[in-house]
Scaffold this motif. Structure first.
Motif: not given
Length: 241
Positions: A91-107
């Motif tokens: 995404t273009d949002s650094p914060l959402e990239n952090v959130r997405g990174c760790w949600w992917a870890f959980y998934e």
């Protein structure tokens, strides 16, 4: 050698390569299931061989020992995890990239529980050392996770005083609990595992955004790191950031 003989030779070699890949996959699949079901220390090469109806000697022709089988499984797991994380950080949002990174870890933990337990939970497995050829790849994964947080700090999503390494450890640790709860099915019937994990992730991110001062000190020693992995390049001493 005639063209026909060359073609026959190449066909034989390709068939042998396919057969070897198939046996390797069988060994790894059997070992992964046994390690999770019975514990790493309780599983022998003989037990793995019995599971796939091979002799122990045949297993040793593919892997020098049990530790090497684990490292091969860890490599597979970390590559699967990396693919999932990378796809979630576009995404273009650094914060959402952090959130997405760790949600992917959980998934990843819920989609590949056997890998996750071996990589992040089982204390009996070998530590991943600097001699392991997968070290550079794993080091890059950790570096990417820290870099994503640094970009979010630069964008103003987190306070400038936040330690990226401490934040990375906090995000990782916050999701280990929901991940294991989900894998082990510890919630009551009807309770939402994903909702719990999402709330924990969002609460941790909100705390970091609010300027919570971590008391955790990132230990930057070469022998330490997530799941026994080495810490990112250039990080080699205890220090407060």
């Amino acid at each position: 050698m005639t063209t026909r003989r060359i073609a026959r030779f190449m066909g034989t070699k390709e068939r042998q390569d396919r057969e070897r890949q198939a046996v390797t996959a069988s060994i790894l699949n059997a070992a992964r299931d046994l390690f999770v079901a019975e514990g790493y220390q309780s599983v022998s090469i003989r037990k793995i061989a019995e599971r796939i109806e091979y002799s122990p000697a045949a297993i040793y022709s593919y892997f020098p020992g049990k530790d090497d089988i684990f490292l091969a499984l860890a490599a597979e797991g970390f590559h699967l995890l990396d693919e999932k994380v990378q796809s979630a950080m576009k995404t273009d949002s650094p914060l959402e990239n952090v959130r997405g990174c760790w949600w992917a870890f959980y998934e990843f933990s819920q989609e590949h529980p056997a890998y996750f337990l071996l990589m992040f939970v089982d204390q009996s497995v070998p530590r991943i050392t600097q001699e392991w050829e997968g070290f550079e790849f794993l080091q890059q994964m950790l570096t990417n996770a820290v870099t994503a947080i640094e970009k979010a700090i630069d964008a103003g999503a987190f306070p400038k005083t936040l330690s990226p390494n401490a934040a990375m450890h906090m995000l990782w640790a916050s999701l280990i609990g929901p991940a294991v709860v989900g894998i082990r099915h510890r919630l009551a019937t009807g309770e939402d595992y994903d909702a719990l994990a999402r709330d924990v992730l969002n609460a941790t991110i909100a705390g970091l955004q609010a300027g919570v001062t971590p008391t955790f000190v990132s230990c930057k020693c070469p022998e330490e790191g997530i799941a026994g992995a080495l810490v990112p390049a250039g990080v080699r001493r205890h220090e407060l950031e």
